[in-house]
Design an enzyme around this catalytic site. Structure first.
Site, PDB file in Angstrom:
ATOM      1  N   ASP A  31      -4.566  54.590 -44.847  1.00 28.44           N
ATOM      2  CA  ASP A  31      -4.278  55.636 -43.852  1.00 28.44           C
ATOM      3  C   ASP A  31      -3.362  56.723 -44.408  1.00 28.44           C
ATOM      4  O   ASP A  31      -2.338  57.070 -43.808  1.00 28.44           O
ATOM      5  CB  ASP A  31      -3.626  55.033 -42.605  1.00 28.44           C
ATOM      6  CG  ASP A  31      -4.429  53.890 -42.009  1.00 28.44           C
ATOM      7  OD1 ASP A  31      -5.669  53.927 -42.125  1.00 28.44           O
ATOM      8  OD2 ASP A  31      -3.820  52.966 -41.448  1.00 28.44           O
ATOM      9  N   GLU A  65     -10.942  58.356 -34.838  1.00 32.02           N
ATOM     10  CA  GLU A  65      -9.551  57.932 -34.943  1.00 32.02           C
ATOM     11  C   GLU A  65      -8.955  58.561 -36.192  1.00 32.02           C
ATOM     12  O   GLU A  65      -9.611  59.305 -36.915  1.00 32.02           O
ATOM     13  CB  GLU A  65      -9.459  56.404 -35.003  1.00 32.02           C
ATOM     14  CG  GLU A  65     -10.129  55.809 -36.227  1.00 32.02           C
ATOM     15  CD  GLU A  65     -10.004  54.299 -36.291  1.00 32.02           C
ATOM     16  OE1 GLU A  65      -9.589  53.683 -35.295  1.00 32.02           O
ATOM     17  OE2 GLU A  65     -10.328  53.716 -37.352  1.00 32.02           O
TER      18      GLU A  65
END
Length: 518
Positions: free
Chosen positions: A46, A209
């Site tokens: 991420d 997302e």
């Protein structure tokens, strides 16, 4: 093959091997003005990235590991080294101390990093620590990435946040899972001003997302992913921060690691005006690794990679000069007053049960009571790396007590390790795999050496021991590395715990840890 092409390829290989030998860790820098993805062949999931002057900063998810929210620094977007952590420990729930349960998979998820008016901001979400509790959002601030950091916990939950400072002074967080939202914060970024407003819920991409928000030439660009191993990166674009947004797929590619698409990351602009994107790719049990992709603007859309594909070997970004090859630290001799930044504990450490001062030049781990390794505090870890890596430790076991199990291994679920176990004042070298004792060998001595080898081929880990530090003997069976703790990769781990009350405070002294690419 053309002799000039052959010479070029040989030089590339030679440069990589020399760099790896010098740094004993994977490097993407080929030493000739090019780089080869991935940037770091370890678990840096991420990613988000910013530029502050001549420095680039990358932040990553670390979940339950402490300290949390690791930050790396680079001068050229290719060579990275550790800079610090935004979360020194978690004080908001006793389960981070392994009291009343554990906090595996909690902590920091999907970090976002920004720099505004002389302050670094790091935001992240923490999913509910139990099924009956809501998740939360945290904002950490500091004047220097080295800290000290101040953490503010919001009552609101903002999943996969992307912090954004607009040019009109307003502050926003883009967030959401499936449906995407914008929440406006107050000017200091430490509380909510306007509750969330939905900005995107479209059947074209029903699941998005990992959002990060930018404003470029007067338009808002929201970079998100469809998630999962086959994820794609999607760009949403609008003239207004609240929409309406149009959408476009900006990369869908898994050719460098089939079945695992490039997805989720952050975009950064260079001083020369060009843009680059750091995006992750799942590499199984070794982790989610960051790749560096050039950005080409086509009809106002930021298209990643080259001709729709992620680049493998490519020209390094132009930052005006050449910087030396550096890599995040790995090996450690435990001679400094503090642990190196490569280390993270499995939960908040019990600071009464570890020391770098009680025996100079050694890491001392005192045993706490635990039935098995996954329930033990003060397990000290760092990332395994691909494509092949090994870790070796030297350990003095003369301070162990009955009930102690102290050693070295690979930590995830399942985990496996080689260790010294003491019972009835007798010691044995044991190899355990998924809490099952595979091998037990009587041992007499004060020092022992343990080693583990990891490969990305089939995600296997093997183990060995030595009684003289020179000749190593294989022991036990092979660990089939997996991801029982979802989204956290396998790690090298040093530990000492006791299955009996009599063993509490028995200690193991680790002289050094050595990392190698082999």
């Amino acid at each position: 093959m053309n002799k000039y092409i052959l010479f070029f390829l040989l030089m590339m290989v030679s440069n990589v091997l020399l760099a790896q030998k010098r740094n004993t860790a994977y490097t993407p820098d080929n030493g000739n003005g090019t780089f080869t993805n991935p940037l770091m062949w370890g678990d840096w999931p991420d990613p988000d990235v910013i530029r502050v002057g001549d420095d680039f900063y990358l932040i990553s998810t670390s979940m339950h590991y402490v300290p949390g929210s690791p930050i790396a620094r680079s001068k050229d977007l290719v060579n990275w080294e550790m800079a610090g952590y935004a979360v020194p420990r978690y004080d908001d729930d006793p389960r981070y101390d392994m009291k009343g349960g554990n906090a595996y998979l909690k902590g920091s998820w999907a970090n976002t990093i920004r720099y505004h008016n002389g302050t670094f901001y790091v935001g992240f979400c923490t999913p509910n620590i139990s099924r009956t509790e809501p998740g939360c959002f945290s904002m950490c601030t500091a004047k220097d990435v080295k800290g000290p950091w101040t953490r503010t916990i919001f009552k609101e939950y903002m999943y996969d946040p992307g912090l954004f400072f607009d040019d009109d002074g307003k502050v926003y967080v883009a967030h959401g899972q499936e449906r995407l939202f914008i929440t406006e914060l107050n000017a200091d970024g430490l509380s909510v001003k306007t509750p969330r407003k939905e900005i995107y819920n479209n059947k074209e991409y029903p699941y998005l997302e990992g959002s990060h928000l930018y404003k470029i030439n007067g338009k808002y660009y929201l970079m998100s992913t469809t998630g999962g191993k086959k994820g794609r990166e999607i760009c949403l674009r609008s003239d207004d921060i609240y929409g309406p947004y149009e959408s476009k797929e900006v990369i869908r590619d898994d050719h460098t690691y089939p079945g695992n698409g490039l997805h989720q990351g952050g975009m950064v602009q260079m001083k020369d005006g060009s843009w680059w994107f750091i995006i992750m790719q799942d590499r199984g049990a070794i982790g989610r690794v960051p790749n560096l992709e050039p950005v080409t603007w086509v009809d106002g859309w930021p298209m990643l990679g080259e001709n729709g594909k992620g680049v493998e070997t490519y020209k390094k970004p132009d930052v005006g000069k050449t910087y030396p090859i550096v890599v995040p630290a790995t090996s450690e001799d435990f001679a400094a007053a503090k642990l190196g930044l490569q280390w993270q504990w499995n939960h908040n450490p019990d600071d009464q049960k570890w020391s770098l001062n009680e025996r100079k030049g050694y890491l001392r781990l005192k045993a706490g009571k635990a039935a098995k390794l996954s329930e033990a505090r003060n397990t000290l870890t760092q990332r395994v790396q691909g494509p092949f890596s090994s870790g070796t430790v030297e350990m003095d076991v003369s301070g162990l007590k009955d009930g102690n199990i102290a050693g070295f291994g690979i930590f995830e679920l399942p985990y496996a390790f080689v260790a010294i176990q003491q019972k009835d004042r007798q010691q044995s070298i044991i190899m355990m795999n998924a809490d099952r004792t595979v091998t037990s060998i009587p041992f007499k001595g004060k020092k022992v050496w343990f080693k583990s080898n990891v490969t990305h081929i089939g995600f296997k880990a093997s183990f060995a021991y030595s009684i003289d530090g020179k000749k190593y003997q294989p022991i036990g069976d092979t660990l089939n590395m997996a991801l029982g703790l979802n989204w956290t990769a396998n790690r090298f781990a040093l530990f000492n715990y006791s299955t009996e009350d009599s063993g509490i405070d028995g200690h193991a002294d680790f002289n050094w840890f050595r990392f190698d690419l082999k």
